[in-house]
Scaffold this motif. Structure first.
Motif, PDB file in Angstrom:
ATOM      1  N   ALA B   4     -31.392  34.313  27.694  1.00  0.00           N
ATOM      2  CA  ALA B   4     -31.794  35.694  27.967  1.00  0.00           C
ATOM      3  C   ALA B   4     -31.156  36.672  26.984  1.00  0.00           C
ATOM      4  O   ALA B   4     -31.583  37.807  26.858  1.00  0.00           O
ATOM      5  CB  ALA B   4     -31.409  36.070  29.398  1.00  0.00           C
ATOM      6  N   ASN B   5     -30.146  36.231  26.285  1.00  0.00           N
ATOM      7  CA  ASN B   5     -29.400  37.100  25.380  1.00  0.00           C
ATOM      8  C   ASN B   5     -30.123  37.242  24.034  1.00  0.00           C
ATOM      9  O   ASN B   5     -30.418  36.248  23.381  1.00  0.00           O
ATOM     10  CB  ASN B   5     -28.018  36.465  25.178  1.00  0.00           C
ATOM     11  N   PRO B   6     -30.420  38.477  23.631  1.00  0.00           N
ATOM     12  CA  PRO B   6     -31.107  38.636  22.348  1.00  0.00           C
ATOM     13  C   PRO B   6     -30.304  38.058  21.180  1.00  0.00           C
ATOM     14  O   PRO B   6     -30.878  37.573  20.224  1.00  0.00           O
ATOM     15  CB  PRO B   6     -31.265  40.157  22.200  1.00  0.00           C
ATOM     16  N   GLN B   7     -28.987  38.090  21.284  1.00  0.00           N
ATOM     17  CA  GLN B   7     -28.145  37.521  20.233  1.00  0.00           C
ATOM     18  C   GLN B   7     -28.441  36.045  20.013  1.00  0.00           C
ATOM     19  O   GLN B   7     -28.370  35.539  18.901  1.00  0.00           O
ATOM     20  CB  GLN B   7     -26.680  37.683  20.609  1.00  0.00           C
ATOM     21  N   PHE B   8     -28.782  35.381  21.126  1.00  0.00           N
ATOM     22  CA  PHE B   8     -29.113  33.958  21.036  1.00  0.00           C
ATOM     23  C   PHE B   8     -30.310  33.756  20.123  1.00  0.00           C
ATOM     24  O   PHE B   8     -30.320  32.898  19.255  1.00  0.00           O
ATOM     25  CB  PHE B   8     -29.410  33.436  22.450  1.00  0.00           C
ATOM     26  N   TRP B   9     -31.326  34.603  20.307  1.00  0.00           N
ATOM     27  CA  TRP B   9     -32.551  34.438  19.506  1.00  0.00           C
ATOM     28  C   TRP B   9     -32.335  34.842  18.058  1.00  0.00           C
ATOM     29  O   TRP B   9     -32.942  34.280  17.152  1.00  0.00           O
ATOM     30  CB  TRP B   9     -33.698  35.225  20.151  1.00  0.00           C
ATOM     31  N   VAL B  10     -31.464  35.827  17.846  1.00  0.00           N
ATOM     32  CA  VAL B  10     -31.124  36.173  16.466  1.00  0.00           C
ATOM     33  C   VAL B  10     -30.497  34.966  15.776  1.00  0.00           C
ATOM     34  O   VAL B  10     -30.855  34.605  14.651  1.00  0.00           O
ATOM     35  CB  VAL B  10     -30.150  37.372  16.428  1.00  0.00           C
TER      36      VAL B  10
END
Lengths: 142, 240
Positions: B4-10
């Motif tokens: 759910a963390n946008p940082q993960f997708w970055v």
């Protein structure tokens, strides 16, 4: 003698341009000397550091000969007076440099068809050559 | 980090980009090293070369996160990444090249492949470990993504970089970003940065990008300035 640079990348558009240009040879009073020029993209990153120059050149050469093949067949069939060349570098830059350094009288190329947006974003080899060329450029539109 | 963390997708996007820029190269070198071998040996060479590239990455990855916890190693890793990024932006040297491995023997090819696999796996794993920010799941993901790139899509990757040279610049810049991030998250620097200079969390990566792009482009421009005469590989001169 008239000296023409005919850029060849082995694509359908480029091969068609060669075919079309041969038909225009009657336009010229004397038979021009045609130089088929194929430009290979240089390798980047680690490959040049790890592989010796001889083998990298062989690799470029093999790819270049493949891309030149159809154009050479066309030339042979037409009995045209031609030479072929394989050069490594940025395509537009090398076509421009070859044209001016070898004192060609005209550059001929078949522009790749890009859509309006893609054409605007990318530009093409043809548009760069057109803009920067110091010798006449003939675009074989089909 | 969770999904759910946008940082993960970055991080996921960063890792994919790194694999594309640094992994495609590996397969190209293997193929080039095996070119002059007889067919059967060539296939064997390519197979073991690719196998080695993947195996080395697996081994290195399993150490990477433990290693990066050691003091100063992230800083060294950051410097290494800067160097890799700058190197990425350099054009093919016109008459430099490497003259040693001109042999067409199986042994020569194996030597080249081992060196290539070692260098490029280290490149790849350091960059992935940096982007993954201590998440073992992401590191393994990065590894999984690099496998198909090495095995199948190196030709596609090469074409992509030829057509859109900007991909290389973006890749190199990304390595700078990761390097800047690694430099301030080393066990030695982390505490100090968090307490005294939290602005470095964005400034350091930005500086990493700028350093790589500026040094890389400057060196590349200098190499291009010494314009070599056009070299014709076709040797067609005796025809006329």
């Amino acid at each position: 003698m008239l000296k023409f640079l005919l850029a060849v990348d082995g694509s359908d558009v480029s091969n068609k341009a060669v075919l079309d240009f041969i038909k225009l040879l009657d336009w010229y009073k004397e038979t021009p000397e045609i130089h088929l020029v194929n430009v290979q993209h240089p390798l980047h990153g680690n490959a040049p550091m790890l592989i010796d120059k001889v083998r990298i050149n062989e690799y470029h050469q093999e790819k270049g000969m493949k891309e030149l093949q159809a154009a050479r067949e066309t030339m042979n069939k037409a009995g045209a007076n031609y030479q072929f060349h394989i050069i490594v570098g940025d395509p537009a830059e090398m076509i421009l440099r070859y044209g001016s350094e070898k004192q060609c009288d005209q550059t001929i190329l078949g522009p790749r068809k890009l859509g309006a947006v893609k054409g605007l974003l990318l530009g093409s080899v043809a548009s760069k050559v057109m803009q920067l060329s110091t010798i006449p450029v003939l675009l074989m539109k089909s | 980090m969770d999904i759910a963390n946008p940082q993960f997708w970055v991080a996921v996007l960063q890792i994919i980009a790194i694999d594309i820029v640094l992994g495609g190269d590996n397969a190209v070198v293997i193929a080039l090293a095996c070119r002059r071998l007889p067919q059967k040996q060539r296939n064997q060479g390519i197979f073991w070369g690719v196998f080695g590239a993947i195996a080395l990455r697996v081994i290195l990855v399993s150490f990477a996160l433990t290693l990066l916890a050691i003091s100063f190693l992230k800083i060294i890793g950051a410097l290494l990444l800067i160097w890799i990024g700058v190197k990425l932006l350099q054009p093919e040297p016109e008459n430099g090249g490497h003259e040693i491995n001109a042999s067409t023997t199986l042994l020569g090819a194996i030597k080249t492949i081992i060196i290539a696999d070692a260098i490029m796996s280290v490149d790849n794993v350091i960059a992935i470990a940096g982007a993954a920010k201590d998440s073992i799941g992401l590191v393994v993901f990065g590894l999984l993504v690099s496998v198909p790139i090495i095995v199948w899509s190196s030709k596609f990757v090469m074409k992509l970089m030829d057509r859109f040279p900007i991909v290389i610049t973006i890749g190199a810049g990304l390595l700078g970003w990761i390097a800047g991030d690694m430099a301030i998250t080393d066990t030695v620097t982390r505490e100090w940065v968090n307490v005294n200079a939290s602005f470095l969390h964005w400034l350091s990566p930005v500086c990493g990008v700028l350093v790589i792009i500026m040094i890389g482009k400057w060196l590349a421009a200098r190499a291009l300035k010494k314009r070599m005469p056009i070299v014709d590989l076709a040797n067609d001169t005796d025809k006329l």
